[in-house]
Motif scaffolding. Sequence first.
Motif, short mmCIF file in Angstrom:
data_model
loop_
_atom_site.label_atom_id
_atom_site.label_comp_id
_atom_site.label_asym_id
_atom_site.label_seq_id
_atom_site.Cartn_x
_atom_site.Cartn_y
_atom_site.Cartn_z
N SER A 60 0.90 -1.25 0.09
CA SER A 60 -0.03 0.04 -0.05
C SER A 60 0.76 1.35 0.10
O SER A 60 0.29 2.42 -0.17
N ASP A 61 2.26 1.23 0.23
CA ASP A 61 2.95 2.30 0.19
C ASP A 61 3.37 2.60 -1.11
O ASP A 61 4.21 3.51 -1.44
N GLN A 62 3.13 1.70 -1.98
CA GLN A 62 3.67 1.93 -3.71
C GLN A 62 2.71 2.54 -4.40
O GLN A 62 1.40 2.39 -4.11
N TYR A 113 10.97 -4.69 -1.40
CA TYR A 113 9.59 -4.11 -0.98
C TYR A 113 9.40 -4.45 0.31
O TYR A 113 9.63 -5.64 0.61
#
Length: 124
Positions: A60-62, A113
Amino acid sequence: MRESRQFITIVELIKSYNNQQPLHRFQQQYFRDHKQMGSRDRRLFSDWIYGYYRLGKSLSDQSIETKLAIANFLTQQQVSELLNYALTNHTSLPLTEIEKPINEKIKIVKRQYSFSIKDIFPFG
């Protein structure tokens, strides 16, 4: 470049989906409104979009573009021009690893990641 246009269209579809109806209904309406897409394009777009949503809340941080590329790295077993475009332009994942088993591909993604299987199925 065809792959660039395809990738941009897939990202736009994901961004425009508002969760107000089931995803397959949303896609049906989109394809009805864009009759210039052939059956191959519809199948390709659906596969890529569902690959994106299969990752759930992981990554979700990408960006959408990066998450989309990673999702399809994990779910596909063969190199395609679109996958080559996505990985080259939105990740540093090696295209040469595409045919590896899923557990090895997960390890590759985890090295680069913050990826966790628990984020895909948080209730499991």
